[in-house]
Motif scaffolding. Structure first.
Motif, mmCIF file in Angstrom:
data_model
loop_
_atom_site.group_PDB
_atom_site.id
_atom_site.type_symbol
_atom_site.label_atom_id
_atom_site.label_comp_id
_atom_site.label_asym_id
_atom_site.label_seq_id
_atom_site.Cartn_x
_atom_site.Cartn_y
_atom_site.Cartn_z
ATOM 1 N N UNK A 96 0.856 -1.184 0.000
ATOM 2 C CA UNK A 96 0.000 0.000 0.000
ATOM 3 C C UNK A 96 0.892 1.233 0.000
ATOM 4 N N UNK A 97 0.686 2.119 -0.974
ATOM 5 C CA UNK A 97 1.456 3.354 -1.061
ATOM 6 C C UNK A 97 0.536 4.550 -0.838
ATOM 7 N N UNK A 98 0.952 5.433 0.059
ATOM 8 C CA UNK A 98 0.215 6.658 0.361
ATOM 9 C C UNK A 98 1.003 7.861 -0.150
ATOM 10 N N UNK A 99 0.285 8.854 -0.621
ATOM 11 C CA UNK A 99 0.890 10.133 -0.975
ATOM 12 C C UNK A 99 -0.126 11.224 -0.706
ATOM 13 N N UNK A 100 0.287 12.291 0.000
ATOM 14 C CA UNK A 100 -0.680 13.328 0.328
ATOM 15 C C UNK A 100 -0.054 14.716 0.224
ATOM 16 N N UNK A 101 -0.888 15.688 -0.134
ATOM 17 C CA UNK A 101 -0.445 17.070 -0.232
ATOM 18 C C UNK A 101 -0.390 17.671 1.171
ATOM 19 N N UNK A 102 0.639 18.471 1.397
ATOM 20 C CA UNK A 102 0.781 19.096 2.712
ATOM 21 C C UNK A 102 1.630 20.358 2.585
ATOM 22 N N UNK A 103 2.075 20.905 3.725
ATOM 23 C CA UNK A 103 2.864 22.138 3.734
ATOM 24 C C UNK A 103 4.353 21.858 3.929
ATOM 25 N N UNK A 104 4.764 20.655 3.620
ATOM 26 C CA UNK A 104 6.180 20.327 3.717
ATOM 27 C C UNK A 104 6.951 21.043 2.606
ATOM 28 N N UNK A 105 8.273 20.954 2.653
ATOM 29 C CA UNK A 105 9.122 21.627 1.678
ATOM 30 C C UNK A 105 8.787 21.213 0.254
ATOM 31 N N UNK A 106 8.512 19.927 0.053
ATOM 32 C CA UNK A 106 8.203 19.412 -1.289
ATOM 33 C C UNK A 106 6.731 19.550 -1.650
ATOM 34 N N UNK A 107 5.924 19.939 -0.687
ATOM 35 C CA UNK A 107 4.500 20.088 -0.945
ATOM 36 C C UNK A 107 3.709 18.808 -0.855
ATOM 37 N N UNK A 108 4.408 17.715 -0.580
ATOM 38 C CA UNK A 108 3.718 16.424 -0.431
ATOM 39 C C UNK A 108 4.598 15.473 0.362
ATOM 40 N N UNK A 109 3.975 14.442 0.892
ATOM 41 C CA UNK A 109 4.689 13.427 1.661
ATOM 42 C C UNK A 109 4.223 12.050 1.232
ATOM 43 N N UNK A 110 5.043 11.049 1.518
ATOM 44 C CA UNK A 110 4.724 9.676 1.134
ATOM 45 C C UNK A 110 4.946 8.729 2.317
ATOM 46 N N UNK A 111 4.253 7.608 2.237
ATOM 47 C CA UNK A 111 4.428 6.551 3.220
ATOM 48 C C UNK A 111 3.954 5.252 2.594
ATOM 49 N N UNK A 112 4.348 4.132 3.161
ATOM 50 C CA UNK A 112 3.859 2.854 2.648
ATOM 51 C C UNK A 112 3.705 1.865 3.785
#
Length: 256
Positions: free
Chosen positions: A20-36
């Protein structure tokens, strides 16, 4: 962001060990984060205590096909007016569907690219040059526009038949088992310029069945009302009686 999901197979049974791969928009430096993560013994998985607005979720596992038509991928955590707005509930996980790979057959397959007359003369599209395989074919008739610069809307008409067999539309995401019923002698497309949902061309898959001996296959056809061309591809099981159309590309038998 809190998210709760469950992975199941085509029979509704839990699938453990799915990636399962997650990716979401946020206010981090790259504008998004990931997790699995991976699904547990009950097929369940989750993501908790993250910050963001839109979450993307993809699920896969070796030996399985991912059901793209059934699975929702994006989930909105802020726009309650959006169709993808999601309210987390650990008691009601979102289902993600996989289809387990089955027994793969040696299929006859190849591409189609032939010119046809515009005046409706039957054109046989053979899947083999071998006379012993003369049964493996479809027939197309088309009345199409022949102008170099066709008008925006015009009349056209087409008929698809299976000599020595029959045909039916295929809309399955995984067209691996041909139906044993509901076939018809031919498929007709009547596209007068006055049609409410007029289309310039058709692109459709079909299950096809030959009756003597009984054989099954699938064909993908593209026909344009503004040209004299038919293109597509075919997958034919040469084993009499077998409706299995699942194939391994490494084991494909191409007709000469």
């Amino acid at each position: 962001i809190n998210f709760y999901g469950k992975v199941v197979d085509q029979d509704g049974q839990p699938v453990s060990g799915a990636s399962v791969e997650f990716g979401w928009t946020d206010k981090s430096k790259d504008g998004s984060s990931q997790s699995n993560t991976s699904s547990d013994r009950e097929g369940k998985f989750n993501l908790e205590n993250q910050k963001g607005r839109v979450l993307m979720v993809t699920v896969s596992k070796p030996g399985y096909f991912t059901a793209k038509q059934q699975n929702q991928v994006g989930f909105d955590y802020a726009g309650f007016w959006e169709k993808t707005y999601y309210q987390p509930d650990s008691r009601n996980p979102v289902f993600f569907h996989l289809r387990k790979e089955g027994v793969k057959e040696h299929l006859l397959t190849g591409n189609i690219d032939v010119n046809i007359p515009s005046g409706g003369a039957p054109t046989s599209i053979a899947f083999s040059r071998d006379p012993a395989d003369s049964w493996a074919r479809v027939e197309v008739q088309a009345w199409t526009n022949t102008e170099k610069y066709p008008p925006r809307i015009f009349d056209w008409y087409a008929i698809i038949t299976v000599p020595g067999g029959d045909i039916q539309p295929c809309n399955d995401e995984f067209p691996f088992i041909a139906p044993d019923g509901d076939y018809k002698p031919s498929i007709e497309f009547k596209m007068p310029a006055t049609a409410e949902k007029w289309k310039r061309g058709i692109e459709q898959q079909y299950y096809i069945r030959y009756t003597n001996p009984l054989r099954y296959g699938r064909v993908h056809l593209e026909i344009s009302g503004a040209s004299q061309n038919v293109s597509g591809a075919y997958w034919i099981n040469p084993t009499p009686g077998s409706r299995n159309l699942e194939f391994d590309p490494a084991k494909v038998v191409k007709l000469p």
